[in-house]
Every structure is written in C-alpha cells, then in structure tokens.
Design a protein around this motif. Structure first.
Motif, short mmCIF file in Angstrom:
data_model
loop_
_atom_site.label_atom_id
_atom_site.label_comp_id
_atom_site.label_asym_id
_atom_site.label_seq_id
_atom_site.Cartn_x
_atom_site.Cartn_y
_atom_site.Cartn_z
N MET A 32 38.71 -58.80 20.85
CA MET A 32 39.41 -59.52 21.94
C MET A 32 38.92 -60.96 22.03
O MET A 32 39.69 -61.89 22.29
CB MET A 32 39.14 -58.81 23.27
N GLY A 33 37.60 -61.15 21.85
CA GLY A 33 37.01 -62.48 21.96
C GLY A 33 37.65 -63.46 20.99
O GLY A 33 37.96 -64.60 21.35
N HIS B 280 26.80 -60.71 32.96
CA HIS B 280 27.48 -62.01 32.86
C HIS B 280 28.28 -62.32 34.14
O HIS B 280 28.28 -63.46 34.63
CB HIS B 280 28.46 -62.00 31.68
N HIS C 144 25.12 -63.04 21.47
CA HIS C 144 23.73 -62.60 21.62
C HIS C 144 22.91 -62.85 20.36
O HIS C 144 21.74 -62.52 20.32
CB HIS C 144 23.62 -61.15 22.11
N ASN D 175 43.41 -54.02 32.10
CA ASN D 175 44.40 -54.24 31.04
C ASN D 175 45.18 -55.52 31.35
O ASN D 175 45.67 -55.69 32.46
CB ASN D 175 45.36 -53.05 30.93
N THR E 280 33.01 -58.26 26.51
CA THR E 280 31.82 -57.77 25.80
C THR E 280 31.68 -56.26 25.94
O THR E 280 32.50 -55.52 25.41
CB THR E 280 30.57 -58.52 26.31
N THR E 281 30.62 -55.85 26.60
CA THR E 281 30.34 -54.41 26.83
C THR E 281 30.06 -54.25 28.33
O THR E 281 29.72 -55.23 29.00
CB THR E 281 29.09 -53.96 26.05
N ILE F 245 29.38 -67.56 24.50
CA ILE F 245 28.11 -66.85 24.62
C ILE F 245 28.07 -65.74 23.58
O ILE F 245 28.93 -64.86 23.56
CB ILE F 245 27.97 -66.18 26.02
N ASP G 86 33.90 -46.94 25.71
CA ASP G 86 34.05 -46.19 26.97
C ASP G 86 35.21 -45.19 26.92
O ASP G 86 36.25 -45.44 26.34
CB ASP G 86 34.23 -47.16 28.15
N ALA H 45 40.20 -57.16 35.16
CA ALA H 45 41.49 -56.61 34.73
C ALA H 45 41.29 -55.57 33.63
O ALA H 45 41.04 -55.94 32.48
CB ALA H 45 42.40 -57.73 34.24
N SER I 97 26.54 -55.83 29.37
CA SER I 97 26.53 -57.29 29.27
C SER I 97 27.55 -57.89 30.24
O SER I 97 27.28 -58.92 30.88
CB SER I 97 26.89 -57.75 27.85
N1 LIG Z 1 41.39 -55.85 29.71
C1 LIG Z 1 42.04 -55.74 28.55
O1 LIG Z 1 43.27 -55.97 28.47
C2 LIG Z 1 41.30 -55.33 27.34
C3 LIG Z 1 39.98 -55.00 27.47
N2 LIG Z 1 39.26 -54.65 26.38
C4 LIG Z 1 37.85 -54.43 26.65
O2 LIG Z 1 37.18 -55.61 26.24
C5 LIG Z 1 35.87 -55.28 25.76
C6 LIG Z 1 35.70 -55.83 24.34
O3 LIG Z 1 36.58 -55.16 23.49
P1 LIG Z 1 36.63 -55.48 21.93
O4 LIG Z 1 36.83 -56.93 21.73
O5 LIG Z 1 37.57 -54.52 21.32
O6 LIG Z 1 35.14 -55.08 21.52
P2 LIG Z 1 34.26 -55.66 20.30
O7 LIG Z 1 33.16 -54.67 20.11
O8 LIG Z 1 35.14 -56.01 19.17
O9 LIG Z 1 33.67 -57.01 20.91
C7 LIG Z 1 32.66 -57.09 21.85
C8 LIG Z 1 31.82 -58.29 21.48
O10 LIG Z 1 30.90 -58.54 22.53
C9 LIG Z 1 29.72 -59.00 21.93
N3 LIG Z 1 28.63 -58.85 22.90
C10 LIG Z 1 28.06 -57.73 23.38
N4 LIG Z 1 27.06 -58.05 24.23
C11 LIG Z 1 27.03 -59.40 24.29
C12 LIG Z 1 26.22 -60.33 24.99
N5 LIG Z 1 25.25 -59.93 25.80
N6 LIG Z 1 26.47 -61.65 24.83
C13 LIG Z 1 27.46 -62.05 24.02
N7 LIG Z 1 28.23 -61.23 23.30
C14 LIG Z 1 28.03 -59.91 23.45
C15 LIG Z 1 29.56 -58.14 20.67
O11 LIG Z 1 28.72 -58.77 19.74
C16 LIG Z 1 31.00 -58.09 20.20
O12 LIG Z 1 31.26 -59.16 19.30
C17 LIG Z 1 35.76 -53.77 25.86
O13 LIG Z 1 35.13 -53.43 27.07
C18 LIG Z 1 37.21 -53.31 25.88
O14 LIG Z 1 37.37 -52.08 26.54
C19 LIG Z 1 39.80 -54.59 25.14
C20 LIG Z 1 41.12 -54.87 24.96
C21 LIG Z 1 41.99 -55.25 26.04
#
Ligand SMILES: NC(=O)C1=CN([C@@H]2O[C@H](COP(=O)(O)OP(=O)(O)OC[C@H]3O[C@@H](n4cnc5c(N)ncnc54)[C@H](O)[C@@H]3O)[C@@H](O)[C@H]2O)C=CC1
Ligand SMILES: O=C(O)C1=N[C@H](C(=O)O)C[C@H](O)C1
Length: 266
Positions: A15-16, A85, A37, A127, A77-78, A35, A161, A125, A81
């Motif tokens: 997503m980032g 943040h 890590h 989604n 992120t997670t 940001i 999750d 959000a 984190s």
């Molecule tokens: N609200 C929405 O529409 C959506 C939400 N998501 C959520 O977004 C989050 C990320 O999803 P993805 O991008 O698929 O996961 P991903 O695992 O591809 O990316 C997460 C990134 O966060 C980084 N990260 C973790 N801790 C960090 C920290 N302390 N500082 C900086 N970077 C850090 C990781 O290195 C990783 O690159 C998940 O919680 C997912 O459920 C995903 C898709 C749509």
C-alpha cells in the motif's frame, strides 16, 4: 489551492508504494518525508520500485515531524507500529490518515480520546475503496430485512490480521441495526475448532487466505427460500487511492476523530 505536506509511514509496503506514487502525482500534495524502520536509504528515489523523489527517509517519526512539520501522516504499516505512529502524530499536532488495520476497540477509544484532548482531525479507515464502503452500507441496509448473515472475507496470504478490518467494520455496522442473534442450530457443535468462524454478536466471520488474492469480501444473507449476496473485489491497490486522497483532503478540515470512510462519503 494550498499544498498539503505529507509524510508516509511504510513506503516500501504494497500500500505504501501505491500511496507514494499517488502523493507524488497529486498537484496539491507534497511528499516531505517517509518513515521506514531500516536505516539504509537517504531518499525515496533510492528505494526499489519507487519513483524518483528527493523526499528524505527517516527512521525516527518524532524527529521527522519536528523537522518537516507536515500537515498529515499517512500510516500503512502494522497494528503495533500504526498505533505508535498515530499517537506520535497526534502528540505533534499532525493529522493522521490511517489505513493500517488490526487495532482493538480499546486502541480506537484511546485514539479518539487523544484527538478530542488535542482537538485534532484523524481518520482511521479500515477500507479506502469506495466500492467496499458501498458494500458495507448495502449490507447494513439488507440487515434490516435479513437477520441471518455470514461474512466471508478473502485476502492474499501475506496479511497479518484476521478477520480483516473491513470484516470487523461490516459486522459493527450490521450490529448497529440488527438484534443480536445466535445463528445456526442452537445445539450445533464444532467437531474441528473454528469451523464456524469468528463469532460477532452471533453472526459469523470467515477469513480465507490464498496467494493470488488481493482484497475481497462477500456478505451473505439468508431467509426462508431466498438469499442475498453483496460482494466487493479489489483487484489492485490502486483501488484504494482515491479514498486515501479524499481522506487527506477531508482530514485537513476536521478537528475530531472519525473511524470509517462511510462517515465522510455521502
Ligand atoms: N485501509 C485500506 O484500504 C487498506 C488497508 N490495508 C492495511 O494496510 C496495512 C499495510 O498493508 P500492506 O501494504 O499490504 O502491508 P505490507 O506488509 O506490504 O507493508 C507494510 C510496510 O510497513 C513497514 N513497516 C512496519 N513497521 C514499520 C515501522 N515501524 N516504520 C516504518 N515502516 C514500517 C514494513 O516494512 C512494510 O514495508 C495493513 O494493516 C493492511 O491491513 C491494506 C490495504 C488497504
Ligand atoms: O491487508 C489488506 O490487503 C487489506 N486490508 C484491509 C482490511 O483489513 O480490511 C483493507 C482491504 O481489505 C485490504
């Protein structure tokens, strides 16, 4: 139009990466930092798969917020984190737009209280896809007429999750209009634990994880002799970006906490 200065946490994630591209392509947005890590890259442009940009990479959010004084933090992120943040951003008076899922009810209450103390806008959000918001709204509408419902969410197998934030939000929206009801046979027994999925006020949530999937959910309603299925599919992460954009523009006009994009989309 005033430029919105933005910091993105998690720029190398699925997503980032998409969010970095969207911010760089939006005339009224300015990416002032990201940001990560890992203390490895100097600029966004040096990161694999990201477009050319001199926006600096920080590992310390507080330091970044002090130095860059952004308007908005986008967190992707997670859960752990993301919570840290979001609290840090609120403390520094920077408005958070959070897509990260997996927060508990207690986490959300804490964030709401912090925002209320600081009188700062914040959007959490689960989604960002407009179709998913409609799927949740249609499901809430259908729940007035159908008391029996099962939520089936399907995601890629890198997801941390379960159930998804969207499934939890859908269950909460349905619960707001539906009398709690234990579904299925009163005497039903799981011969393998978990067979009936997670229980939310008597309705059930099932989480499917498979490589190849992106983000999908179907909400199935049943009553005598009929069923109704409401389904949404995100085939790529670009599907979320118009919602992220809307959230950034909206949070700039807000001074309180909002959980769910359905509250800002008419
Ligand atoms: N609200 C929405 O529409 C959506 C939400 N998501 C959520 O977004 C989050 C990320 O999803 P993805 O991008 O698929 O996961 P991903 O695992 O591809 O990316 C997460 C990134 O966060 C980084 N990260 C973790 N801790 C960090 C920290 N302390 N500082 C900086 N970077 C850090 C990781 O290195 C990783 O690159 C998940 O919680 C997912 O459920 C995903 C898709 C749509
Ligand atoms: O991790 C994902 O991919 C997604 N997470 C969000 C959720 O938990 O609902 C939104 C979307 O389903 C994609």
């Amino acid at each position: 139009m005033k430029t919105v200065k933005i910091v993105i946490a998690g720029p190398r994630g699925r997503m980032g990466q998409e969010a970095v591209k969207m911010v760089l392509e939006t005339e009224t947005f300015e990416l002032v930092g990201v940001i990560d890590h890992r203390d490895h890259w100097r600029t966004v442009g040096e990161m694999d798969g990201l477009p050319a940009s001199d926006a600096p990479v920080y590992t310390d959010l507080a330091f970044c917020l002090e130095k860059e004084a952004p308007d908005v933090l986008i967190d992707l992120t997670t859960p752990e984190s993301g919570m840290f943040h979001t609290k840090t951003a609120i403390h520094y008076g920077v408005r958070p737009v959070v897509g990260t899922t997996g927060f508990s009810k207690e986490d959300l209450t804490e964030l709401e209280e912090l925002c209320s103390d600081r009188e700062i806008g914040c959007i959490i959000a689960p989604n960002f896809a407009v179709g998913a918001i409609l799927m949740m709204k249609f499901s809430q509408m259908a729940a007035r007429y159908f008391t029996d419902v099962e939520i089936i969410e399907l995601h890629h197998d890198r997801k941390l999750d379960a159930p998804s934030g969207t499934a939890v939000k859908t269950a909460e929206m349905i619960s707001a209009v539906r009398e709690p009801k234990k579904q299925g046979h009163q005497d039903e027994k799981e011969t393998i634990p978990g067979a009936r999925g997670a229980d939310f006020d008597g309705m059930h949530i099932h989480s499917v994880r498979l490589p190849g999937l992106v983000a999908h959910q179907q909400v199935m309603f049943g009553s005598d002799g009929q069923s109704l299925t409401v389904r949404h599919d995100s085939y790529n992460r670009a599907s979320f970006m118009s919602g992220v954009k809307l959230a950034v523009d909206t949070v700039m006009k807000m001074d309180s906490f909002v959980y769910g994009l359905e509250n800002i989309i008419e």
